[in-house]
Structure formats: structure tokens, C-alpha cells
Design a protein around this motif. Structure first.
Motif, PDB file in Angstrom:
ATOM      1  N   ARG A 139       1.929 -34.585  17.710  1.00 56.80           N
ATOM      2  CA  ARG A 139       0.992 -35.667  18.009  1.00 56.80           C
ATOM      3  C   ARG A 139       0.966 -36.707  16.893  1.00 56.80           C
ATOM      4  O   ARG A 139       0.941 -37.908  17.141  1.00 56.80           O
ATOM      5  N   LYS A 140       0.939 -36.239  15.651  1.00 63.85           N
ATOM      6  CA  LYS A 140       0.953 -37.179  14.535  1.00 63.85           C
ATOM      7  C   LYS A 140       2.271 -37.941  14.475  1.00 63.85           C
ATOM      8  O   LYS A 140       2.298 -39.127  14.131  1.00 63.85           O
ATOM      9  N   ALA A 143       1.978 -40.669  17.013  1.00 63.36           N
ATOM     10  CA  ALA A 143       1.013 -41.704  16.649  1.00 63.36           C
ATOM     11  C   ALA A 143       1.462 -42.524  15.442  1.00 63.36           C
ATOM     12  O   ALA A 143       1.174 -43.724  15.364  1.00 63.36           O
ATOM     13  N   ARG A 144       2.170 -41.899  14.505  1.00 65.57           N
ATOM     14  CA  ARG A 144       2.487 -42.580  13.245  1.00 65.57           C
ATOM     15  C   ARG A 144       3.935 -43.033  13.128  1.00 65.57           C
ATOM     16  O   ARG A 144       4.239 -43.879  12.291  1.00 65.57           O
TER      17      ARG A 144
END
Length: 244
Positions: A139-140, A143-144
Motif C-alpha cells: 500500500r505504501k 501511495a508513495r
């Protein structure tokens, strides 16, 4: 009546139509922007068999005219009125604006999904591997790393999609949604003066120009670190001192 008199007498109607066009375009693009990232991930990561319904939807929306899609939703929903009333959905489908918004949102979702799919596939695999190496969860990483890079790649194409959607919103007038083109037709039916279409074209051009300016400023902001990296560095020459 000369063109200036047409504008002076009917500018409130044209302004009302322009605001409806902006509302319809912005909401349709916004709904598509909220849905398309998830669909784009499905197109990239899920097996071809599992994503078959999504691929069929995308192919249908991209391969058929948006006018036909608008007619299918607006007039076709009337064929299922009893079922829609049982489900409590008839109130939504009997409103022409809701039907037009749904048609544009579905159409834009298909295009934005494919645009974002290309952006995601353009993200260097090394960046994803680096994110995993430093311990980022998936997920990170999305997102990043993945989505920020994918949106920078897809940003110009997404802007083109928004402009195309704005121009396609003129078709909403055929289902009695009085956008800019709908108001223009109303004025022409009263005056029979073709100059009102010239004013409508200039208003569309103005809205598009404003959007392009804002979109390019956002693109520069998103790519500011790339521009800074590519900007040539200037070095200050050092002067050596002399010792006594």
C-alpha cells in the motif's frame, strides 16, 4: 440583431449554460478519477481471465459513440421503469442531468483507466524494488512510488481526456440538459442569428484555454524536482589566496 446585441441580450443564458457545462464535466471527470485507479490496478495485476468483465466494459465504452451511450441510459432506463421503481432508482434515472452525468462518468472512467494503466506500466521496476528493499508495504509503495510516478506520466493524457469530455458535454442538450450548447440552441430558436454559435464557440475556447493553463501549472508543480535536476548547475569559481 448584430453579434454584440446578441451577447448583451442573452449573456445570462449563455453564462448559465457554461456553468452547467463546467458542472457536468467536472463531476463526470471527478467520479471517473475516483474509480479509475482501482480499475487500472486490476488491468495491470489481475489475470486476463479475471479482468475479462472490466476489459469488456472498457472496450464497449471506448468503442461506441458517447451519444449512443447517453441514449441507452436516458431512454433505455425507461424500459425498466418497474424494476427501477422497485429498487428505488427511478428517481435518479428520470432526471436528465443524472443520466448525462452517469454516461459521461462511465465513458471517462474507461478512458482514464487505460491512461492510468499505461502510466503504471511506465513506472520503472527498479523504483518498486527499491521501495520493497526499504521495507515499504504494498500500500505504501502504491501511495508513495507507483501512483505519484504514474500520474506524472499520465498527466498530459488525462488533461486531453478532460478537454474531450468538456466538448462531448455538448451532447447533453439532446436529452434536455441545458448546458452551453442547449442554451445556444434556445437563443438561436428565438433570434435565428448564427452569431450566437460563434459566441458559444468562443466561450468553449475560453474555458478550454483556462483549463489548459491551470493543468500545465499543475504539471510543472508535479515535475518540479525533475526540472530542478535537469537545470544546469552554475559553479562559483574559487579564488586562491596567497600566503605571505
Amino acid at each position: 440583431m448584430n453579434p454584440i446585441e446578441i451577447l448583451i441580450d442573452y449573456w445570462p443564458r449563455l453564462l448559465d449554460g457554461a456553468l452547467m457545462t463546467i458542472k457536468l464535466t467536472f463531476l463526470g471527470a471527478l467520479i471517473a478519477a475516483l474509480v479509475s485507479p482501482g480499475f487500472a490496478l486490476i488491468r495491470v495485476r489481475v489475470s486476463p481471465l479475471a479482468q475479462a468483465p472490466l476489459r469488456l466494459y472498457v472496450s464497449f465504452m471506448r468503442g461506441t459513440p458517447i451519444l449512443a451511450q447517453l441514449f441507452l441510459i436516458f431512454y433505455g432506463s425507461g424500459q425498466f421503469r418497474p424494476a427501477l421503481e422497485d429498487w428505488g432508482l427511478w428517481t435518479f434515472f428520470r432526471d436528465p442531468f443524472n443520466c448525462a452525468l452517469l454516461a459521461f462518468a462511465l465513458n471517462s472512467t474507461a478512458y482514464q483507466t487505460e491512461i492510468l494503466r499505461g502510466g503504471i506500466m511506465g513506472v520503472p521496476q527498479g523504483e518498486i524494488e527499491a521501495a520493497k528493499a526499504v521495507g515499504m508495504t504494498w500500500r505504501k509503495t502504491l501511495a508513495r512510488v507507483v501512483f505519484p510516478h504514474a500520474y506524472r506520466i499520465a498527466w498530459p493524457a488525462l488533461g486531453n481526456e478532460f478537454i474531450l469530455l468538456m466538448k462531448a458535454s455538448a451532447l447533453a442538450s439532446v436529452v434536455t440538459v441545458f448546458d452551453l450548447m442547449g442554451r445556444t440552441r434556445q437563443v438561436f430558436s428565438k433570434t435565428f442569428d448564427f452569431s450566437v454559435y460563434l459566441w458559444a464557440a468562443l466561450i468553449y475556447l475560453f474555458m478550454t484555454a483556462v483549463f489548459v493553463f491551470v493543468w500545465r501549472q499543475a504539471e510543472r508543480y508535479l515535475s518540479r524536482h525533475i526540472e530542478a535536476r535537469e537545470r544546469p548547475r552554475t559553479t562559483t569559481p574559487t579564488v586562491k589566496g596567497t600566503q605571505a
